[in-house]
Design a protein around this motif. Structure first.
Motif, short mmCIF file in Angstrom:
data_model
loop_
_atom_site.label_atom_id
_atom_site.label_comp_id
_atom_site.label_asym_id
_atom_site.label_seq_id
_atom_site.Cartn_x
_atom_site.Cartn_y
_atom_site.Cartn_z
N GLY A 510 42.92 33.50 39.42
CA GLY A 510 43.19 33.59 37.99
C GLY A 510 43.17 35.02 37.52
O GLY A 510 43.40 35.95 38.28
N ALA A 511 42.88 35.19 36.24
CA ALA A 511 42.83 36.52 35.64
C ALA A 511 41.37 36.92 35.43
O ALA A 511 40.48 36.08 35.38
N ASP A 512 41.17 38.19 35.31
CA ASP A 512 39.83 38.73 35.10
C ASP A 512 39.73 39.25 33.67
O ASP A 512 40.64 39.96 33.21
N PHE A 513 38.66 38.88 32.98
CA PHE A 513 38.45 39.36 31.62
C PHE A 513 37.32 40.38 31.63
O PHE A 513 36.19 40.08 32.00
N GLN A 514 37.67 41.61 31.24
CA GLN A 514 36.70 42.70 31.18
C GLN A 514 36.17 42.82 29.76
O GLN A 514 36.88 43.25 28.85
N GLU A 515 34.93 42.42 29.56
CA GLU A 515 34.34 42.50 28.22
C GLU A 515 33.97 43.93 27.91
O GLU A 515 33.26 44.60 28.66
N LEU A 516 34.47 44.42 26.78
CA LEU A 516 34.25 45.80 26.38
C LEU A 516 33.22 45.94 25.26
O LEU A 516 32.54 46.95 25.17
N ALA A 517 33.16 44.96 24.37
CA ALA A 517 32.22 45.02 23.25
C ALA A 517 32.04 43.62 22.69
O ALA A 517 32.87 42.73 22.91
N GLU A 835 59.16 34.15 39.89
CA GLU A 835 60.21 33.29 39.36
C GLU A 835 59.68 31.95 38.86
O GLU A 835 60.36 30.92 38.94
N ARG A 836 58.47 31.94 38.34
CA ARG A 836 57.94 30.70 37.77
C ARG A 836 56.86 31.04 36.75
O ARG A 836 56.30 32.15 36.75
N LEU A 837 56.58 30.09 35.88
CA LEU A 837 55.52 30.24 34.91
C LEU A 837 54.20 29.90 35.58
O LEU A 837 54.05 28.84 36.18
N ILE A 838 53.25 30.81 35.50
CA ILE A 838 51.96 30.58 36.15
C ILE A 838 50.86 30.54 35.10
O ILE A 838 50.94 31.17 34.04
N HIS A 839 49.82 29.78 35.41
CA HIS A 839 48.61 29.71 34.60
C HIS A 839 47.51 30.44 35.35
O HIS A 839 47.19 30.09 36.49
N SER A 840 46.93 31.44 34.72
CA SER A 840 45.84 32.20 35.35
C SER A 840 44.56 31.93 34.58
O SER A 840 44.36 32.49 33.49
N ARG A 876 42.84 41.51 32.92
CA ARG A 876 43.35 42.30 34.04
C ARG A 876 43.68 41.38 35.21
O ARG A 876 43.22 40.24 35.27
N GLU A 877 44.50 41.88 36.10
CA GLU A 877 44.75 41.27 37.41
C GLU A 877 45.13 39.80 37.29
O GLU A 877 44.41 38.90 37.69
N LEU A 878 46.32 39.59 36.74
CA LEU A 878 46.83 38.23 36.58
C LEU A 878 47.05 37.57 37.93
O LEU A 878 47.53 38.19 38.87
N ASP A 879 46.74 36.29 38.00
CA ASP A 879 47.01 35.47 39.17
C ASP A 879 46.55 36.16 40.45
O ASP A 879 47.25 36.20 41.45
N LYS A 880 45.34 36.69 40.41
CA LYS A 880 44.79 37.37 41.57
C LYS A 880 43.55 36.64 42.05
O LYS A 880 42.85 36.02 41.27
N MET A 881 43.34 36.72 43.37
CA MET A 881 42.14 36.13 43.93
C MET A 881 40.93 36.99 43.56
O MET A 881 40.92 38.21 43.76
N HIS A 882 39.92 36.35 42.98
CA HIS A 882 38.71 37.06 42.60
C HIS A 882 37.56 36.54 43.46
O HIS A 882 37.32 35.33 43.54
N VAL A 883 36.89 37.46 44.12
CA VAL A 883 35.78 37.10 45.00
C VAL A 883 34.54 37.85 44.52
O VAL A 883 34.53 39.08 44.46
N ARG A 884 33.52 37.10 44.19
CA ARG A 884 32.24 37.68 43.82
C ARG A 884 31.26 37.42 44.96
O ARG A 884 31.02 36.27 45.33
N SER A 885 30.73 38.49 45.53
CA SER A 885 29.85 38.37 46.69
C SER A 885 28.40 38.59 46.28
O SER A 885 28.09 39.53 45.54
#
Length: 1285
Positions: A510-517, A835-840, A876-885
């Motif tokens: 999915g997408a990553d949300f960077q909280e700024l304030a 070439e398609r609509l994606i949900h992140s 940030r980083e639409l439709d990207k694999m997010h890995v939290r270790s």
């Protein structure tokens, strides 16, 4: 029929190298993974990815082939499946095009008769680039010669040494070739010898080469390997420098033996000594042929004595740690090598002053456990790892951290020296001591001198700086699918890593949300907007927040270094309507008919409330606003009619659409006099409007030609076009079409273009109709205006759930691309990709409203309204694999479960304390309760010494109307003299909060049961525990009673089921259990009240490693030959049998199946059923194709694709996916059936821009192969498939 697709690619690194692939002066790093090759270029700012090449096979290793005189190299890759093969690559870098690796030649290594090599399946290339040696079968090698980096010829040579550990080229003069061979002989002695390669005679020398003395290696120095194989390292010849002293000798070179308790260096024999040895060999051979039998016998006895005589290495040094797993030389310093062990201990081995101080071993620090080391430049290393993250590290000449701690732990029994002791004492050792006679065949290894034993430096501090890490989740030992926040969006949590890099990883897409304030104290906001002082200004100055009863205005104070929000309660806000909720708000243009566009920049804004419309204008000097025009709903109600009330509104830069409670639509524009002018009054025949949108498809346009309406009762969306009447030229609304009724009320609407172009005939024009529904879901339609422009077409409806709260839609820009932020219980970004609509999905919850925000500090951001306040952040980083270790270090997670009632993960860990090679390892085991969001440890249980956890599950115990969560743990006791596990335990725990120590839990052991074996797997069925213990499937009934706060539990053993060899995996569904026998196959069992009943079993030799059950009649399993199999329960002659109805080679070892899906399918024909995990870090999804006709159609597409798209590696896609066995290949091997390769199938979408190739796929190779599905149908199915993984 099932489709096998990939959610996360293999991340384990197998091999790497550095070379220069292109003609220009750029070096490249090549990284080989299980089924692909990544090429990076070395740039001043770091590594830049150039290309990726997918391999149709299992990668073993990759090597560079230097092109003589050019400084460039080509590549040779060795693969193992479907047959051993070499693939030769060259690198192409077209101008202004993507770089690629091109396969120049494929050379099959397959032979039917020989036994595969057990230890050394590899290829080595001579530094000259003229020769390579390949080992893949026992007792033979393949020699490949090259000309200018390209394949020239190959031939096979017999190898007397059968069990080869390692092979390395020896440094020889030009056009002479010799290899050093490390092997284990029939007497279980590890031997080192060399053999010459004769290119002219196409053979290896029948006798050991005189370049290197043949010698056995003592088991004290090199114990018999158990896990990692010892390696040979070539040490090059170094000639004396031109300005060296007359008595200064060059370095003759030799070979290092690494992987034992000592590092051994064997030097090449001098020329004179070689001639002497050849003379001895000739005389010995002559005596062996003597007619006198006694003379021949004595010669043979002498030969055996010489072969068994131990030779003294030139130098040795103690190796203080575990087995060496990777090494590399330093380009600028040929006598220095980096070495890494299985626990990531990195050190530097120096031969610079071998003559005076011997081998020097300098500890550097700890990294990920390496499978490959590659020296790049400027003391920078690439560390490729299977057990942890791959890393880019830089070695510093001085310590960087942990200054007061030892660099690496060194056992006390190893003598060490301080760094200062390495200073060579001015040549005082020159000529001192006994010289070592290289030609002496009778030297005993035990005679030593001070120089030959080398030294280990006892340094402090870490010399390693990790520049960059590359995420790796291999090997995945266990995994669970968990919805930790109750949002309905599940995420994968894996037990990964090993040795010193154990970890728990949270994986999501999915997408990553960077909280700024964040701004607290602004509750109950349901709508939000940002406002600029002038329409064309770049930055926003105010935020307007609306609750259900009122509106609030905030001023943004942004100096660039700090930002605050000020609640406005003065003249600035007096003009705004603050005692009513705001339905719509926007900056608007002024009108001026004297200019071409008719629109001018202005400071005006429009506010829409239930009571009417309000036009306000700002003063650029004072920042205050005044009301300059309004439209009152009540005042404009016609006499005798129900009073007007605005129920929905939409505002763009010049138009205002207002929906009235009585079912009328009003559209206004602004005049030059800064007044509202009603241009359209559109009745809807008493149909109440629930949502309206007049947002332009072109975001830069000042107006929209389209209006979308949604109706309360019918739940239908209708799209209108604004056009002049044919006679009166007044604007009218003309319907372009309606949607079918949606499953819930429409609360928000948007007709949005996800492309960057704005004309219907342009390629990058992708208009979609999006609806946010009251039940928490999103409905999307692709929309196309037909050529006659009298009708619009809505198709490809998809519905995605975001929870249960009504969904709001907000246009925004993410990473420079148009996107829509959808918010409900969960949030998601809709965007256009591939070439398609994606949900992140975004991991934020309960967002009530959102709007774009742009200030000097928060550029291209979003302001979100939640129940407690406002949050400013950036997607940030639409439709990207997010890995939290979550690192665990030496505590390696091996089993995991999730308990939602306590919101904890239960993780079983095994800890192995690293020691020296040959030492007894200390292993401990524990299990922990971890918080499901922070992963903080809440409780821990330590097992007994020599006890290890092997299985884990959690289940609820009904008690007095409640369900008490219980944790069930299976263990075994390790005893060195046991041939198989003889004892183990089943432990049951409960947990409760500790008073006053929140958030800590207290574990209580409520039941314990000893068993005669290892508890390999545990499942629960109703109130019974089913355990796989050695060859048995045991059943225990849980009897419970309430004793105070904790339940009292006893386990009663019921009759066990014992019809197997070694049951290592279990899976359950309802009252059915599937048992996987690792020596045999699978059995389907039924749990009855007091026993286990056998329903059916497969009697074939399957060797399963894990199993899962879809329902009571369908089973999926994976075996040790890297295959997938499915079984279904059928009746045959009145008897229940398991019929194999699917087989497929997945080319990876599957370690775990999970029932479930990552996303919900919005099409009934494709249903995700299982997720699987592999030892290389791959996560895959198995999708059921429900429609039989579609199954046949997709199978035909796969067949035609295989003949159109040539793969790299293997003979064909069909052969690659055919099930493999460990007994060798036969002509009767079956092909894959019951499965489709989803990753390969999705390559069809890449051909949409290539009509000739697309036509080949459609037509096939003959008329019967012509596809019956249209391109549009195939595209739609494959896009749906992509959305499921």
């Amino acid at each position: 029929m099932k489709i096998v697709t990939t959610f996360h690619n293999s991340s384990s690194v197998l091999c790497s190298l550095k070379c220069r692939l292109a003609s220009r002066d750029i070096e490249h790093l090549i990284v080989a993974k299980l089924n692909r090759i990544d090429v990076y270029s070395l740039q001043p700012q770091g590594l830049r990815h150039e290309c990726t090449t997918e391999i149709r096979g299992k990668v073993l290793c990759i090597r560079a082939i230097p092109i003589s005189g050019s400084g460039r190299s080509k590549l040779v890759l060795m693969i193992a499946h479907p047959d051993p093969e070499l693939i030769f690559f060259s690198f192409k870098l077209p101008v202004e095009e993507t770089a690629e690796l091109v396969a120049d030649k494929q050379l099959s290594l397959y032979e039917r008769t020989p036994r595969p090599a057990e230890f050394f399946n590899n290829i080595i290339v001579h530094p000259s680039g003229k020769l390579a040696v390949v080992s893949c079968y026992t007792g033979k090698l393949k020699i490949v010669t090259f000309k200018a980096g390209s394949y020239e010829q190959d031939f096979d040579v017999s190898l007397p040494e059968l069990n080869v550990f390692s092979v390395a080229f020896l440094p020889t003069s030009e056009d002479e070739y010799a290899i050093a061979i490390l092997h284990i002989d029939h007497q279980e002695r590890i031997q080192l010898l060399a053999r010459d390669i004769s290119i002219d005679d196409l053979e290896l020398s029948p006798h050991p080469s005189a370049l290197l003395h043949q010698t056995p290696i003592s088991s004290k120095n090199l114990p018999y390997p158990t896990e990692f194989i010892p390696q040979l390292v070539t040490v090059p010849t170094v000639l004396p420098e031109d300005d060296a002293d007359a008595d200064e000798e060059g370095f003759p070179g030799g070979v290092l033996v690494v992987g034992g308790k000592k590092i051994l260096f064997y030097e090449l024999t001098p020329r004179e000594a070689q001639e002497k040895q050849r003379g001895k060999r000739r005389r010995l051979e002559k005596k062996k042929k003597n007619e006198d039998v006694s003379v021949a016998a004595k010669a043979k006895e002498k030969e055996r004595e010489r072969e068994g005589r131990r030779r003294k290495p030139k130098a040795t040094v103690e190796w203080p740690w575990t087995e060496v797993t990777a090494w590399c030389a330093i380009d600028e310093e040929p006598l220095r090598f980096f070495l890494g062990d299985s626990y990531g201990r990195l050190s530097l081995l120096s031969l610079d002053n071998l003559k005076y101080i011997g081998l020097v071993l300098l500890p550097l620090g700890e990294t990920s456990a390496p499978t490959t080391l590659t020296y790049l430049t400027n003391q920078t290393l690439y560390i490729g790892s299977h057990m942890g993250d791959s890393q880019l590290v830089q070695v510093s000449p001085s310590p960087l951290s942990y200054i007061d701690s030892p660099t690496l732990p060194i056992p006390l029994d190893i003598n060490t020296v301080t760094p200062n002791a390495l200073t060579m004492p001015g040549g005082t050792k020159k000529g001192k001591g006994k010289a070592i006679a290289n030609d002496d065949m009778d030297v005993d290894e035990d005679t030593t001198n001070d120089v030959s034993v080398g030294c280990v430096v006892n340094s402090t501090g870490s010399y390693i700086n990790v520049v960059e890490s590359y995420k790796n989740i291999a090997p995945i030992m266990d995994a669970v699918l968990a919805d930790t926040d109750g949002s309905g969006q599940s995420q994968i949590v894996t037990c990964s890593g090993g040795h010193n890099t154990g970890s728990v990883n949270v994986v999501r897409n999915g997408a990553d949300f960077q909280e700024l304030a964040s701004v607290l104290g602004v509750p109950d906001v349901v709508r939000i907007w940002s406002m600029r002082l002038m329409h064309n200004d770049k930055f926003d100055t105010h935020i307007i927040a609306s609750t259900l009863t009122s509106t609030h205005l905030f001023k943004i104070n942004d100096s660039g270094s700090s930002t605050t929000l000020t609640y406005v309660k003065d003249k600035t806000s007096d003009a705004f309507i603050t005692d009513k909720p705001t339905l719509a708000f926007a900056n608007v243009f002024g009108r001026n008919i004297n200019i071409d566009s008719g629109y001018v920049d202005s400071s005006m804004v429009v506010q829409a409330t239930p009571a009417g419309l309000y036009l306000l204008e700002g003063n650029s000097d004072t920042g205050e606003y005044e009301l300059i025009a309004s439209w009152d709903a009540v005042a404009n109600t016609p006499p005798g009619q129900r009073q007007y009330e605005v129920v929905a509104a939409s505002v763009n830069s010049s138009q205002i659409a207002v929906a009235l409670a009585r079912g009328e639509l009003l559209i206004f524009k602004l005049t030059e006099k800064k007044e509202f002018e009603l241009v359209i009054k559109h009745p809807t025949n008493a149909r109440e409007i629930s949502a309206v949108s007049i947002t332009p498809l072109n975001p830069t346009a000042p107006y929209s030609s389209y209006v979308t309406l949604a109706y309360w009762s019918s739940k239908v969306i209708e799209i209108f076009i604004l056009k002049p009447h044919s006679r009166t030229r007044d604007l009218i609304l003309e319907s372009l079409g309606k949607s079918e009724p949606l499953p819930a009320l429409i609360r928000s609407l948007l007709l949005f273009n996800f492309g960057l172009e704005h004309k219907s005939n342009e390629l990058n024009y992708h208009p979609y109709l999006i609806a946010g529904l009251s039940d928490g879901s999103i409905a999307t339609y692709s929309w196309k205006l037909k050529e006659l422009k009298k009708e619009g077409e809505l198709k490809d409806r998809k519905i995605v759930s975001l929870g249960h709260a009504p969904v709001t839609l907000t246009p925004c820009i993410v990473e420079g691309k148009p996107a829509v932020f959808a918010a409900g219980n969960r949030a998601s970004i809709l965007s256009w990709k591939k070439e398609r609509l994606i949900h992140s999905p975004i991991m934020i919850k309960d967002v009530c409203a959102a709007f774009p925000l742009n200030t000097p500090t928060f550029s291209t951001s979003l302001v979100l309204a939640t129940s407690s306040g406002l949050t400013i952040g950036r997607v940030r980083e639409l439709d990207k694999m997010h890995v939290r270790s979550i690192p665990f270090g030496l505590d390696n997670p091996r089993k995991i479960a999730y308990e939602p009632t306590l919101k904890v993960f239960i993780v079983a860990c095994t800890r192995t304390e690293p020691g020296r090679i040959g030492d007894i390892e200390s292993v401990t085991s524990s299990f922990r309760l971890l918080d499901d969001s922070t992963f903080a440890q809440l409780a821990k249980f330590n097992c007994e010494p020599d006890e290890e956890i092997t299985s884990l599950t959690t289940f609820p115990l009904p008690t007095e109307g409640n369900a008490t969560p219980l944790f069930c743990v299976g263990t075994y006791f390790y005893k060195a003299d046991d041939k198989e596990p003889a004892s183990g335990r089943i432990l049951i725990f409960t947990a409760h909060e500790t008073p006053g120590q929140s958030p800590t839990l207290q574990l209580s052991l409520v039941a314990s049961q000893y068993v005669k074996g290892c508890v390999y797997a545990i499942v629960t069925v109703k109130n019974k525990i089913i355990a796989a213990v050695n060859s048995s499937v045991m059943i225990f009934r849980i009897d419970s009673s309430q004793d105070g706060s904790a339940p009292s539990i006893t386990l009663k053993a019921l009759p066990e089921w014992n019809h197997n060899y070694l049951v290592t995996s279990l899976a359950s569904h309802g009252d059915h259990v599937v048992a996987g026998d690792q020596i045999s196959s699978v059995s389907l069992l039924k749990v009855e009240e007091s026993r286990i009943k056998s329903v059916a079993r497969d009697y074939g030799p399957l060797w399963p490693v894990c199993v899962e059950v879809s329902d009571a009649e369908h089973i999926i399993t994976a075996n040790d030959a890297l295959n997938l199999f499915t079984f279904s329960l059928n009746l045959n002659l009145g008897r229940s049998v398991l019929e194999r109805d699917g087989s497929y080679h997945v080319a990876d070892l599957i370690t775990k199946f999970i029932r479930g899906a990552l996303s919900v399918s919005d099409t009934p024909t494709l249903t995700p059923t299982q997720i699987f995990f592999t030892s290389s870090g791959r996560i895959g999804v198995i999708v059921d194709v429900v429609d039989a006709t579609l199954s046949l159609g997709l199978t035909a597409v796969q067949r035609n694709l295989a003949s159109t798209i040539p793969g790299i590696g293997g003979t064909s896609h069909t052969r690659y996916r055919a099930p493999k066995n460990t007994r060798g290949r036969s002509d009767a091997d079956a092909v894959a059936f019951g499965f489709i390769d989803g990753d390969f199938l999705e390559q069809f979408l890449t051909l949409l821009g290539s009509p000739p190739q697309l036509q080949k796929v459609i037509e096939g190779q003959s008329e019967p192969e012509r596809l019956t599905m249209s391109v549009e149908e195939i595209q739609k199915v494959l896009e749906n498939l992509q959305s499921l993984h």
